[in-house]
Design a protein around this motif. Structure first.
Motif, mmCIF file in Angstrom:
data_model
loop_
_atom_site.group_PDB
_atom_site.id
_atom_site.type_symbol
_atom_site.label_atom_id
_atom_site.label_comp_id
_atom_site.label_asym_id
_atom_site.label_seq_id
_atom_site.Cartn_x
_atom_site.Cartn_y
_atom_site.Cartn_z
ATOM 1 N N LYS A 266 -22.695 15.492 -39.169
ATOM 2 C CA LYS A 266 -22.754 14.829 -37.874
ATOM 3 C C LYS A 266 -21.433 15.021 -37.135
ATOM 4 C CE LYS A 266 -23.584 10.293 -35.731
ATOM 5 N NZ LYS A 266 -23.884 8.867 -35.980
ATOM 6 N N VAL B 84 -24.162 21.910 -38.552
ATOM 7 C CA VAL B 84 -24.121 20.598 -37.895
ATOM 8 C C VAL B 84 -25.526 20.185 -37.464
ATOM 9 C CG1 VAL B 84 -21.780 21.049 -37.081
ATOM 10 C CG2 VAL B 84 -23.711 21.403 -35.538
ATOM 11 N N ALA B 85 -25.685 18.881 -37.259
ATOM 12 C CA ALA B 85 -27.014 18.307 -37.071
ATOM 13 C C ALA B 85 -27.693 18.778 -35.794
ATOM 14 C CB ALA B 85 -26.923 16.782 -37.083
ATOM 15 N N ASP B 86 -26.930 19.033 -34.728
ATOM 16 C CA ASP B 86 -27.552 19.371 -33.452
ATOM 17 C C ASP B 86 -27.529 20.870 -33.165
ATOM 18 O OD1 ASP B 86 -24.857 19.618 -33.113
ATOM 19 O OD2 ASP B 86 -24.752 18.538 -31.207
ATOM 20 N N GLU C 42 -26.266 13.771 -40.841
ATOM 21 C CA GLU C 42 -27.392 13.361 -40.008
ATOM 22 C C GLU C 42 -28.475 14.413 -40.133
ATOM 23 O OE1 GLU C 42 -28.232 11.878 -35.409
ATOM 24 O OE2 GLU C 42 -26.492 13.121 -35.839
ATOM 25 N N ARG C 43 -29.675 13.983 -40.519
ATOM 26 C CA ARG C 43 -30.790 14.907 -40.756
ATOM 27 C C ARG C 43 -30.389 16.018 -41.743
ATOM 28 N NH1 ARG C 43 -30.633 14.422 -35.316
ATOM 29 N NH2 ARG C 43 -30.070 16.609 -35.006
ATOM 30 N N ASP D 89 -19.344 14.724 -33.054
ATOM 31 C CA ASP D 89 -19.419 14.179 -31.700
ATOM 32 C C ASP D 89 -19.454 15.315 -30.692
ATOM 33 O OD1 ASP D 89 -16.825 15.156 -31.418
ATOM 34 O OD2 ASP D 89 -15.869 13.177 -31.479
ATOM 35 N N THR E 220 -15.907 15.641 -36.855
ATOM 36 C CA THR E 220 -16.678 14.959 -37.876
ATOM 37 C C THR E 220 -16.134 13.552 -38.046
ATOM 38 O OG1 THR E 220 -15.276 15.504 -39.789
ATOM 39 C CG2 THR E 220 -16.858 17.183 -39.059
ATOM 40 N N SER E 221 -16.712 12.803 -38.969
ATOM 41 C CA SER E 221 -16.233 11.450 -39.229
ATOM 42 C C SER E 221 -14.958 11.437 -40.069
ATOM 43 C CB SER E 221 -17.322 10.638 -39.942
ATOM 44 O OG SER E 221 -17.660 11.255 -41.173
#
Length: 455
Positions: free
Chosen positions: A404, A423-425, A399-400, A406, A411-412
């Motif tokens: 990504k 990580v994205a955030d 993501e970006r 949670d 991760t996925s």
């Protein structure tokens, strides 16, 4: 200033040999016992304390300050380390002026907050000096976890997992552990080899094996890790540096600020480090400030930070901007790089374009200026390199441009968590945020491993 300062080009030894130690001495000398007691007495020990809410790791700040006030610095250190095992480094580099100290009631009422960071350093330094360990390992669980990256996120995750009784192997690409704490922070903020002393303190809990010189995608694959370990944590940070995208970027004298800072941190003699006479730093974050100030402390005659937006938009705090100014660094706003001016392959200047906000967006005005410079540092952000995931891009969602995750750091991909700058955030440049991400992911991994035996 000395004659050596005025040499043209990029040269070492611009200052008298004895001046380097003074220039790179501890930015904030630590409190002694009396100073700590006096400062701790200023705390109101607020109920529902705003300082605690502002801390990314949620340290119980009023409690640890009260413990210092009652003559119990070891108890204070335990309170800190329970939430943030990197409490010593965070006390030195965390932007407390925009976090806990900014919301301190004393700051709001008097404009002079309790010096929370200095008190945290006093407590953690006391514990580390006595090699006091507060968290003995639990009984072995028989579970094995791999951690990729020995930075703040990775080691915080590894420490929490080891305390829970898991066996952890940390795989780190660089020769030393510590991540940005070792390679990416200004020398005057972490003197006397503190970064490695803190790593040693963290690893002394036991149950953690570190293998340096091991890079994901080169020496091992993610598929191999998920097959050999019960769980995996990815905390490899950011490997790439954003390009200027302008003409002449390959000229001699243009380099990444993060590489300059890393070289300085690993130097055995600062007098051997070459620095330009006129230095321009591009960017508006902590890396830009650290590179600019240290170039000045190495003897650069003129150092200018150029940032494409205004002062209020800079990621570096006002305190850090003022620190740069106090060290003779000029900060110029509303200008972006267009091209590097070179002669025979060497940098002699940089052409910049003035910027402005047009229709709500940043845009060039067409008006340009050329600054003389023999050295240009790029501090315009870093990027995540997903290639080492070894073709796992389809399994690990991005993501970006980053991994990504949670709310628990999952991760996925099954069995794989991630945290920190990759990580994205992520909140970039904040050691404390990376520590929180690694700690919280470890708790999630532990719950999963002990609830059903599988990740």
């Amino acid at each position: 200033m000395t004659e050596g300062l005025f040499k043209e080009g990029i040269v070492p030894g611009r200052l008298p040999s004895g001046q380097y130690a003074d220039n790179f001495s501890d930015l904030h000398p630590p409190f002694d016992r009396h100073e700590a007691l006096v400062e701790s007495d200023r705390c109101y020990f607020c109920y529902d304390a705003p300082c605690m809410q502002a801390c990314p790791t949620a340290i119980d700040i009023p409690l640890f300050i009260r413990e210092i006030a009652t003559g119990n610095p070891l108890g204070a250190a335990k309170t800190i380390f329970e939430q943030n095992i990197f409490g010593g480094m965070c006390a030195r580099v965390c932007p407390t002026e925009t976090l806990c100290e900014e919301v301190c009631v004393r700051e709001i009422a008097e404009g002079k907050p309790v010096k929370i960071g200095m008190l945290q350093r006093y407590a953690t330094d006391t514990a580390m000096a006595q090699d006091k360990q507060f968290f003995p390992r639990a009984a072995p669980t028989g579970k094995k976890v791999a951690v990729v990256g020995a930075g703040p996120a990775g080691l915080a995750c590894a420490h929490r997992l080891a305390v829970k009784g898991h066996d952890v192997t940390v795989l780190e690409a660089k020769p030393k552990s510590g991540g940005l704490n070792e390679y990416g922070i200004a020398s005057y903020k972490t003197v006397d080899g503190f970064a490695q002393a803190e790593v040693d303190y963290i690893l002394s809990v036991g149950g953690i094996t570190v293998e340096n010189g091991k890079a994901l995608g080169r020496d091992f694959s993610l598929a191999e890790l998920t097959a050999s370990y019960d769980a995996v944590f990815l905390g490899m940070g950011l490997a790439g540096v954003n390009a200027l995208g302008g003409e002449g970027e390959e000229a001699e004298g243009v380099r990444d600020a993060v590489d300059f800072i890393a070289e300085l941190r690993q130097a055995s003699d600062l007098a051997d480090l070459p620095v330009g006479r006129r230095v321009v730093v591009l960017g508006g974050g902590m890396t830009a400030i650290d590179a600019a100030v240290q170039a000045r402390l190495l003897g650069a005659e003129e150092v200018t930070i150029c940032y494409r937006r205004g002062k209020e938009n800079m990621n570096a705090s006002v305190y850090e901007q003022d620190l740069a100014a106090a060290n003779g660094v000029t900060i110029r706003h509303w200008m972006q790089p267009k091209r590097i001016v070179g002669v025979n392959g060497s940098t002699v200047g940089i052409e910049l374009e003035y910027t402005a906000i047009k229709d709500g967006k940043l845009a060039g005005t067409g008006e340009t200026i050329t600054l003389a410079a023999d050295q240009v540092f790029k501090a315009i952000g870093q990027s995540f390199d997903a290639a080492p995931l070894n073709g796992s891009g389809n399994s690990i969602a991005l993501e970006r441009g980053r991994i990504k995750v949670d709310a628990e750091g999952r991760t996925s991909m099954a069995k794989v968590w991630a945290g920190g700058d990759c990580v994205a955030d992520a909140r970039e440049d904040l050691t404390v945020a990376a520590v929180a991400a690694g700690r919280d992911a470890a708790e999630s991994m532990h719950r999963t491993l002990t609830s059903n035996g599988r990740a």
